[in-house]
Design a protein around this motif. Sequence first.
Motif, PDB file in Angstrom:
ATOM      1  N   GLY A 113       0.797  -1.216   0.000  1.00 54.95           N
ATOM      2  CA  GLY A 113       0.000   0.000   0.000  1.00 54.95           C
ATOM      3  C   GLY A 113       0.833   1.271   0.000  1.00 54.95           C
ATOM      4  O   GLY A 113       0.300   2.364  -0.116  1.00 54.95           O
ATOM      5  N   TYR A 114       2.142   1.161   0.108  1.00 58.79           N
ATOM      6  CA  TYR A 114       3.039   2.313   0.101  1.00 58.79           C
ATOM      7  C   TYR A 114       3.138   2.829  -1.330  1.00 58.79           C
ATOM      8  O   TYR A 114       3.011   2.074  -2.294  1.00 58.79           O
ATOM      9  CB  TYR A 114       4.418   1.881   0.597  1.00 58.79           C
ATOM     10  CG  TYR A 114       5.361   3.002   0.941  1.00 58.79           C
ATOM     11  CD1 TYR A 114       5.278   3.662   2.154  1.00 58.79           C
ATOM     12  CD2 TYR A 114       6.344   3.397   0.051  1.00 58.79           C
ATOM     13  CE1 TYR A 114       6.160   4.687   2.478  1.00 58.79           C
ATOM     14  CE2 TYR A 114       7.230   4.417   0.361  1.00 58.79           C
ATOM     15  CZ  TYR A 114       7.128   5.054   1.581  1.00 58.79           C
ATOM     16  OH  TYR A 114       8.002   6.058   1.889  1.00 58.79           O
ATOM     17  N   GLU A 115       3.356   4.114  -1.498  1.00 58.59           N
ATOM     18  CA  GLU A 115       3.544   4.679  -2.825  1.00 58.59           C
ATOM     19  C   GLU A 115       4.400   5.936  -2.750  1.00 58.59           C
ATOM     20  O   GLU A 115       4.438   6.616  -1.728  1.00 58.59           O
ATOM     21  CB  GLU A 115       2.211   4.995  -3.501  1.00 58.59           C
ATOM     22  CG  GLU A 115       1.391   6.041  -2.812  1.00 58.59           C
ATOM     23  CD  GLU A 115       0.010   6.224  -3.417  1.00 58.59           C
ATOM     24  OE1 GLU A 115      -0.325   5.535  -4.394  1.00 58.59           O
ATOM     25  OE2 GLU A 115      -0.736   7.060  -2.899  1.00 58.59           O
ATOM     26  N   LEU A 116       5.079   6.193  -3.834  1.00 59.76           N
ATOM     27  CA  LEU A 116       5.850   7.426  -4.004  1.00 59.76           C
ATOM     28  C   LEU A 116       5.240   8.187  -5.165  1.00 59.76           C
ATOM     29  O   LEU A 116       4.830   7.584  -6.162  1.00 59.76           O
ATOM     30  CB  LEU A 116       7.309   7.117  -4.329  1.00 59.76           C
ATOM     31  CG  LEU A 116       8.106   6.348  -3.286  1.00 59.76           C
ATOM     32  CD1 LEU A 116       9.491   6.040  -3.822  1.00 59.76           C
ATOM     33  CD2 LEU A 116       8.208   7.123  -2.007  1.00 59.76           C
ATOM     34  N   ILE A 117       5.187   9.496  -5.054  1.00 64.30           N
ATOM     35  CA  ILE A 117       4.681  10.337  -6.128  1.00 64.30           C
ATOM     36  C   ILE A 117       5.774  11.335  -6.490  1.00 64.30           C
ATOM     37  O   ILE A 117       6.218  12.112  -5.643  1.00 64.30           O
ATOM     38  CB  ILE A 117       3.391  11.071  -5.713  1.00 64.30           C
ATOM     39  CG1 ILE A 117       2.340  10.058  -5.285  1.00 64.30           C
ATOM     40  CG2 ILE A 117       2.884  11.933  -6.863  1.00 64.30           C
ATOM     41  CD1 ILE A 117       1.110  10.676  -4.660  1.00 64.30           C
ATOM     42  N   ILE A 118       6.213  11.272  -7.733  1.00 62.43           N
ATOM     43  CA  ILE A 118       7.262  12.168  -8.230  1.00 62.43           C
ATOM     44  C   ILE A 118       6.551  13.367  -8.859  1.00 62.43           C
ATOM     45  O   ILE A 118       5.812  13.200  -9.829  1.00 62.43           O
ATOM     46  CB  ILE A 118       8.145  11.476  -9.292  1.00 62.43           C
ATOM     47  CG1 ILE A 118       8.610  10.096  -8.827  1.00 62.43           C
ATOM     48  CG2 ILE A 118       9.306  12.369  -9.699  1.00 62.43           C
ATOM     49  CD1 ILE A 118       9.492  10.083  -7.625  1.00 62.43           C
ATOM     50  N   PRO A 119       6.775  14.585  -8.353  1.00 62.52           N
ATOM     51  CA  PRO A 119       6.030  15.751  -8.857  1.00 62.52           C
ATOM     52  C   PRO A 119       6.615  16.396 -10.120  1.00 62.52           C
ATOM     53  O   PRO A 119       6.564  17.606 -10.289  1.00 62.52           O
ATOM     54  CB  PRO A 119       6.069  16.714  -7.672  1.00 62.52           C
ATOM     55  CG  PRO A 119       7.333  16.387  -6.971  1.00 62.52           C
ATOM     56  CD  PRO A 119       7.553  14.910  -7.170  1.00 62.52           C
ATOM     57  N   ARG A 120       7.177  15.588 -10.988  1.00 66.39           N
ATOM     58  CA  ARG A 120       7.720  16.122 -12.245  1.00 66.39           C
ATOM     59  C   ARG A 120       7.780  15.008 -13.283  1.00 66.39           C
ATOM     60  O   ARG A 120       7.610  13.830 -12.968  1.00 66.39           O
ATOM     61  CB  ARG A 120       9.114  16.705 -12.044  1.00 66.39           C
ATOM     62  CG  ARG A 120      10.169  15.645 -11.712  1.00 66.39           C
ATOM     63  CD  ARG A 120      11.569  16.231 -11.827  1.00 66.39           C
ATOM     64  NE  ARG A 120      12.605  15.278 -11.534  1.00 66.39           N
ATOM     65  CZ  ARG A 120      13.170  14.473 -12.425  1.00 66.39           C
ATOM     66  NH1 ARG A 120      12.781  14.473 -13.670  1.00 66.39           N
ATOM     67  NH2 ARG A 120      14.131  13.647 -12.070  1.00 66.39           N
ATOM     68  N   LYS A 121       8.047  15.398 -14.511  1.00 67.68           N
ATOM     69  CA  LYS A 121       8.195  14.449 -15.615  1.00 67.68           C
ATOM     70  C   LYS A 121       9.478  13.626 -15.434  1.00 67.68           C
ATOM     71  O   LYS A 121      10.489  14.139 -14.945  1.00 67.68           O
ATOM     72  CB  LYS A 121       8.254  15.238 -16.923  1.00 67.68           C
ATOM     73  CG  LYS A 121       8.550  14.430 -18.138  1.00 67.68           C
ATOM     74  CD  LYS A 121       8.657  15.312 -19.361  1.00 67.68           C
ATOM     75  CE  LYS A 121       9.106  14.475 -20.537  1.00 67.68           C
ATOM     76  NZ  LYS A 121       9.152  15.241 -21.765  1.00 67.68           N
ATOM     77  N   ILE A 122       9.441  12.360 -15.835  1.00 69.64           N
ATOM     78  CA  ILE A 122      10.638  11.518 -15.849  1.00 69.64           C
ATOM     79  C   ILE A 122      11.225  11.605 -17.260  1.00 69.64           C
ATOM     80  O   ILE A 122      10.553  11.306 -18.248  1.00 69.64           O
ATOM     81  CB  ILE A 122      10.302  10.052 -15.503  1.00 69.64           C
ATOM     82  CG1 ILE A 122       9.566   9.959 -14.155  1.00 69.64           C
ATOM     83  CG2 ILE A 122      11.555   9.183 -15.514  1.00 69.64           C
ATOM     84  CD1 ILE A 122      10.315  10.500 -12.978  1.00 69.64           C
TER      85      ILE A 122
END
Length: 162
Positions: free
Chosen positions: A99-108
Amino acid sequence: MPTLVHIADVKEIAAIRRNGIKMPRRRTGIYCMPVTPNFFVSHQWLRELKRRGVRTLCAVYFRLPSVEIVFAGRYNAEHREIPLSEAMRKFNEGNQQLGYELIIPRKILPNEILSVKPLPQNIGWRFYPEAKGKNPFCTCRYCTGGDIKSNRMRKRLGNPDE
């Protein structure tokens, strides 16, 4: 530099290789998971994402610097804005990896992508990580409409609409 995995529709892979992973229009960022020795934990979101109607998903592996700022936390809890290195540390020492998640606030960017690989399509959990063997919270047509075998489930568990 930690390695992360983003699960994407196989139809988008050519565009991802060419342009990178773009920010979705109505979301805060790009969802991903840390790559761990436990394959199931790293790719746990696959079955939940398949519930949205995508037929085939694959894994896009990429690397980001440890100082990158990310939003980290459990999917149904508040996320904290912290450096990636701290998010990785919390993930590895925590007992709530499902249930853990990371959100990257930019384009890869395309040069940050390491590889793209197909995945077995039956990995992960549906609804929520602890759902296996438990009845759903609600069986009304709104909550279960469109789900596979939802009519059978409503007959078995009862339907609040009737």
